[in-house]
Design a protein around this motif. Structure first.
Motif, PDB file in Angstrom:
ATOM      1  N   LEU A 303     102.749  12.770  49.837  1.00 42.26           N
ATOM      2  CA  LEU A 303     101.613  12.236  50.580  1.00 42.26           C
ATOM      3  C   LEU A 303     101.169  13.273  51.603  1.00 42.26           C
ATOM      4  CD1 LEU A 303      99.641  10.020  51.581  1.00 42.26           C
ATOM      5  CD2 LEU A 303     101.505   9.164  53.023  1.00 42.26           C
ATOM      6  N   GLU A 304      99.963  13.804  51.406  1.00 46.79           N
ATOM      7  CA  GLU A 304      99.393  14.702  52.394  1.00 46.79           C
ATOM      8  C   GLU A 304      98.668  13.875  53.446  1.00 46.79           C
ATOM      9  OE1 GLU A 304      97.475  18.398  51.089  1.00 46.79           O
ATOM     10  OE2 GLU A 304      97.981  17.782  49.043  1.00 46.79           O
ATOM     11  N   VAL A 305      99.067  14.059  54.704  1.00 47.33           N
ATOM     12  CA  VAL A 305      98.460  13.340  55.824  1.00 47.33           C
ATOM     13  C   VAL A 305      97.550  14.313  56.557  1.00 47.33           C
ATOM     14  CG1 VAL A 305      98.911  12.072  57.951  1.00 47.33           C
ATOM     15  CG2 VAL A 305     100.490  11.874  56.009  1.00 47.33           C
ATOM     16  N   PRO A 306      96.271  13.957  56.743  1.00 43.83           N
ATOM     17  CA  PRO A 306      95.362  14.881  57.412  1.00 43.83           C
ATOM     18  C   PRO A 306      95.845  15.252  58.810  1.00 43.83           C
ATOM     19  CG  PRO A 306      94.152  13.054  56.431  1.00 43.83           C
ATOM     20  CD  PRO A 306      95.607  12.713  56.341  1.00 43.83           C
ATOM     21  N   THR A 307      95.693  16.521  59.146  1.00 43.85           N
ATOM     22  CA  THR A 307      96.040  16.964  60.494  1.00 43.85           C
ATOM     23  C   THR A 307      95.067  16.348  61.492  1.00 43.85           C
ATOM     24  OG1 THR A 307      96.870  19.051  59.608  1.00 43.85           O
ATOM     25  CG2 THR A 307      96.358  18.984  61.961  1.00 43.85           C
ATOM     26  N   GLY A 308      95.615  15.807  62.586  1.00 43.60           N
ATOM     27  CA  GLY A 308      94.770  15.161  63.583  1.00 43.60           C
ATOM     28  C   GLY A 308      94.992  13.663  63.579  1.00 43.60           C
ATOM     29  N   LEU A 309      95.445  13.126  64.707  1.00 45.43           N
ATOM     30  CA  LEU A 309      95.773  11.700  64.778  1.00 45.43           C
ATOM     31  C   LEU A 309      94.557  10.810  64.574  1.00 45.43           C
ATOM     32  CD1 LEU A 309      98.276  11.855  67.773  1.00 45.43           C
ATOM     33  CD2 LEU A 309      98.821  11.230  65.412  1.00 45.43           C
ATOM     34  N   ASP A 310      93.374  11.333  64.818  1.00 48.10           N
ATOM     35  CA  ASP A 310      92.159  10.533  64.640  1.00 48.10           C
ATOM     36  C   ASP A 310      91.864  10.267  63.166  1.00 48.10           C
ATOM     37  OD1 ASP A 310      91.701  13.314  64.406  1.00 48.10           O
ATOM     38  OD2 ASP A 310      89.546  13.040  64.689  1.00 48.10           O
ATOM     39  N   ARG A 311      92.601  10.940  62.255  1.00 47.77           N
ATOM     40  CA  ARG A 311      92.352  10.760  60.817  1.00 47.77           C
ATOM     41  C   ARG A 311      93.507  10.040  60.115  1.00 47.77           C
ATOM     42  NH1 ARG A 311      90.772  16.267  58.099  1.00 47.77           N
ATOM     43  NH2 ARG A 311      90.304  14.803  56.399  1.00 47.77           N
ATOM     44  N   ILE A 312      94.455   9.479  60.877  1.00 50.68           N
ATOM     45  CA  ILE A 312      95.609   8.821  60.263  1.00 50.68           C
ATOM     46  C   ILE A 312      95.178   7.625  59.422  1.00 50.68           C
ATOM     47  CG2 ILE A 312      96.061   7.299  62.234  1.00 50.68           C
ATOM     48  CD1 ILE A 312      98.722   9.030  60.060  1.00 50.68           C
ATOM     49  N   GLY A 313      94.048   7.009  59.787  1.00 52.46           N
ATOM     50  CA  GLY A 313      93.542   5.867  59.012  1.00 52.46           C
ATOM     51  C   GLY A 313      93.215   6.226  57.582  1.00 52.46           C
ATOM     52  N   GLU A 314      92.855   7.495  57.328  1.00 51.91           N
ATOM     53  CA  GLU A 314      92.563   7.922  55.956  1.00 51.91           C
ATOM     54  C   GLU A 314      93.813   7.807  55.084  1.00 51.91           C
ATOM     55  OE1 GLU A 314      90.719  11.810  55.877  1.00 51.91           O
ATOM     56  OE2 GLU A 314      89.676  11.391  57.771  1.00 51.91           O
ATOM     57  N   ALA A 315      94.958   8.165  55.639  1.00 46.28           N
ATOM     58  CA  ALA A 315      96.215   8.050  54.895  1.00 46.28           C
ATOM     59  C   ALA A 315      96.556   6.585  54.639  1.00 46.28           C
ATOM     60  CB  ALA A 315      97.340   8.739  55.659  1.00 46.28           C
ATOM     61  N   VAL A 316      96.336   5.727  55.641  1.00 44.49           N
ATOM     62  CA  VAL A 316      96.623   4.294  55.477  1.00 44.49           C
ATOM     63  C   VAL A 316      95.770   3.705  54.355  1.00 44.49           C
ATOM     64  CG1 VAL A 316      96.475   2.031  56.584  1.00 44.49           C
ATOM     65  CG2 VAL A 316      97.384   3.984  57.854  1.00 44.49           C
ATOM     66  N   ASP A 317      94.468   4.019  54.353  1.00 48.46           N
ATOM     67  CA  ASP A 317      93.585   3.510  53.298  1.00 48.46           C
ATOM     68  C   ASP A 317      94.054   3.970  51.918  1.00 48.46           C
ATOM     69  OD1 ASP A 317      92.036   2.315  55.232  1.00 48.46           O
ATOM     70  OD2 ASP A 317      90.529   3.921  55.282  1.00 48.46           O
ATOM     71  N   LEU A 318      94.458   5.213  51.823  1.00 48.21           N
ATOM     72  CA  LEU A 318      94.903   5.753  50.535  1.00 48.21           C
ATOM     73  C   LEU A 318      96.194   5.078  50.080  1.00 48.21           C
ATOM     74  CD1 LEU A 318      94.293   7.832  48.338  1.00 48.21           C
ATOM     75  CD2 LEU A 318      95.650   9.485  49.634  1.00 48.21           C
ATOM     76  N   ILE A 319      97.113   4.838  50.998  1.00 47.62           N
ATOM     77  CA  ILE A 319      98.366   4.150  50.658  1.00 47.62           C
ATOM     78  C   ILE A 319      98.074   2.747  50.139  1.00 47.62           C
ATOM     79  CG2 ILE A 319     100.474   3.157  51.641  1.00 47.62           C
ATOM     80  CD1 ILE A 319     100.426   5.584  53.619  1.00 47.62           C
ATOM     81  N   GLU A 320      97.188   2.032  50.810  1.00 48.06           N
ATOM     82  CA  GLU A 320      96.865   0.671  50.378  1.00 48.06           C
ATOM     83  C   GLU A 320      96.248   0.673  48.986  1.00 48.06           C
ATOM     84  OE1 GLU A 320      96.076  -1.463  54.716  1.00 48.06           O
ATOM     85  OE2 GLU A 320      94.414  -0.477  53.673  1.00 48.06           O
ATOM     86  N   ARG A 321      95.387   1.615  48.707  1.00 50.26           N
ATOM     87  CA  ARG A 321      94.780   1.704  47.376  1.00 50.26           C
ATOM     88  C   ARG A 321      95.826   2.073  46.322  1.00 50.26           C
ATOM     89  NH1 ARG A 321      90.694   4.621  50.150  1.00 50.26           N
ATOM     90  NH2 ARG A 321      91.285   6.567  49.092  1.00 50.26           N
ATOM     91  N   ASP A 322      96.726   2.966  46.676  1.00 54.49           N
ATOM     92  CA  ASP A 322      97.771   3.379  45.738  1.00 54.49           C
ATOM     93  C   ASP A 322      98.691   2.210  45.389  1.00 54.49           C
ATOM     94  OD1 ASP A 322      99.286   5.316  44.216  1.00 54.49           O
ATOM     95  OD2 ASP A 322     100.771   5.269  45.814  1.00 54.49           O
ATOM     96  N   LEU A 323      99.059   1.409  46.391  1.00 54.50           N
ATOM     97  CA  LEU A 323      99.909   0.246  46.129  1.00 54.50           C
ATOM     98  C   LEU A 323      99.185  -0.790  45.282  1.00 54.50           C
ATOM     99  CD1 LEU A 323     101.789  -0.410  49.483  1.00 54.50           C
ATOM    100  CD2 LEU A 323     102.735   0.466  47.360  1.00 54.50           C
ATOM    101  N   ALA A 324      97.907  -0.994  45.543  1.00 51.74           N
ATOM    102  CA  ALA A 324      97.129  -1.945  44.740  1.00 51.74           C
ATOM    103  C   ALA A 324      97.045  -1.478  43.293  1.00 51.74           C
ATOM    104  CB  ALA A 324      95.734  -2.102  45.333  1.00 51.74           C
ATOM    105  N   ALA A 325      96.842  -0.176  43.086  1.00 51.32           N
ATOM    106  CA  ALA A 325      96.785   0.362  41.723  1.00 51.32           C
ATOM    107  C   ALA A 325      98.138   0.244  41.040  1.00 51.32           C
ATOM    108  CB  ALA A 325      96.328   1.818  41.765  1.00 51.32           C
ATOM    109  N   GLU A 326      99.234   0.464  41.800  1.00 51.57           N
ATOM    110  CA  GLU A 326     100.581   0.321  41.246  1.00 51.57           C
ATOM    111  C   GLU A 326     100.822  -1.117  40.811  1.00 51.57           C
ATOM    112  OE1 GLU A 326     104.673   0.901  40.227  1.00 51.57           O
ATOM    113  OE2 GLU A 326     102.894   2.187  40.315  1.00 51.57           O
ATOM    114  N   GLY A 327     100.382  -2.074  41.639  1.00 53.66           N
ATOM    115  CA  GLY A 327     100.532  -3.485  41.280  1.00 53.66           C
ATOM    116  C   GLY A 327      99.758  -3.827  40.023  1.00 53.66           C
ATOM    117  N   ALA A 328      98.550  -3.282  39.882  1.00 54.01           N
ATOM    118  CA  ALA A 328      97.744  -3.538  38.686  1.00 54.01           C
ATOM    119  C   ALA A 328      98.396  -2.940  37.452  1.00 54.01           C
ATOM    120  CB  ALA A 328      96.339  -2.967  38.882  1.00 54.01           C
TER     121      ALA A 328
END
Length: 335
Positions: A303-328
């Motif tokens: 998991l590549e996390v964007p540098t900069g704490l203001d962009r941590i939400g991008e990683a969270v969104d990607l994780i949620e999508r990845d888990l949803a795809a895994e469930g499907a």
């Protein structure tokens, strides 16, 4: 798996106040990692519980083993039924039979500083001796699934976990992830206790609600302890996905093949921090088997996390999508 349930007698014996070195220590009862813990060390990080049959006893008193010199700073010794860890600046810890921890604090050291190694490497080794697979990682429960964050120091494990909590998910454990491997079909994450360690900039960026920030324990410890008043899962959750964190220009997930996943799990397992001497007798083979099963059962990704704490939400969104795809994918596979 080693069974060490309720090895001690009835609780009144362990509820007494106990004099130690001229002072009186009150024995308190806590719950963590599915265990009832009776402790002479005050551990407000843990959840208190009523006196009951004890799984683990933490006793303050002298330990008749050599202490590390100021030049060495630390001393670690491992036997099949005893493990000794000592830091010259903090104190000495002796784990016995996977159900007792003797603590001899260094002069002038208070319980708040003692708790750092006690609830970190010392507890990790005790849980390892009880037959659990222990990772140096953080874990979050996500709607019946889970994510485990592993990575080198500074990779952002706790920060990413905090961002997941802010997004409405629940903490399972921070720093010490314990996995019950007794089921052949899935590894189960055992909840730890409701605390997250965050650096000041991460805590400010994430701004969690319902937390109690404890005072700084020592000037050399830059992370503050954030006790969660909500957002903690008390239930065991199957291990679903492991993410190995790295810094990158954008949020991205890349699956690792098993041949690469296994070495990564071994690298970030807690016991390997102490080297081969910590795996006494048959422990090395058992540990390798647990790591191999986890790599086979659970998807391991970079998991590549964007540098900069203001962009941590991008990683969270990607994780949620990845888990949803895994469930499907799992749902389609089971049809």
């Amino acid at each position: 798996m080693m069974s060490k349930s309720a090895p001690f007698a009835s609780y009144p014996e362990f509820a007494r106040e106990r004099p130690q070195g001229g002072s009186v220590r009150k024995r308190r009862f806590y719950k963590a990692y599915g265990l009832t813990i009776a402790s002479d060390v005050s551990l407000p990080e843990l959840e208190p519980t009523a006196p009951a049959a004890v799984d683990v006893l933490i006793h303050v008193g002298p330990i008749d083993l050599p202490k590390p010199s100021p030049e060495l700073g630390s001393d670690f010794r491992f036997e099949a039924d005893r493990q000794y860890l000592a830091w010259q600046a903090v104190g000495a810890f002796l784990i016995s039979d996977a159900c007792r921890i003797d603590v001899e604090p260094a002069p002038g050291v208070d319980d708040a500083l003692i708790a750092f190694p006690l609830l970190g490497p010392v507890m990790a080794l005790l849980l390892h001796q009880r037959g659990l697979l222990i990772l140096h990682a953080s874990a979050i429960a996500v709607g019946g699934k889970s994510v485990i964050f592993m990575g080198d120091k500074g990779a952002g494990k706790s920060t990413t976990a905090g961002a997941m909590i802010r997004a409405g998910h629940e903490l399972l454990t921070d720093d010490v992830v314990a996995l019950d491997m007794t089921r052949s079909d899935k590894a189960m994450i055992v909840p730890g206790f409701p605390q997250l360690k965050l650096a000041a900039d991460a805590a400010s960026a994430i701004a969690l609600d319902d937390v109690e920030v404890r005072p700084q324990v020592h000037p050399a410890i830059d992370k503050a302890q954030h006790r969660l008043l909500g957002g903690f899962s008390h239930d065991r959750v199957p291990a679903t996905r492991i993410y190995i964190l790295e810094r990158g220009e954008r949020a991205a997930i890349s699956p690792l093949p098993t041949i690469a996943a296994l070495p990564a799990i071994i690298k970030f397992s807690y016991v390997t921090r102490f080297g081969r001497p910590a795996l006494v007798g048959d422990a090395a083979a058992l540990h390798l088997g647990h790591c191999a099963r986890l790599a086979d059962q659970v998807g391991v990704c970079l998991l590549e996390v964007p540098t900069g704490l203001d962009r941590i939400g991008e990683a969270v969104d990607l994780i949620e999508r990845d888990l949803a795809a895994e469930g499907a994918r799992r749902s389609n596979h089971s049809r």
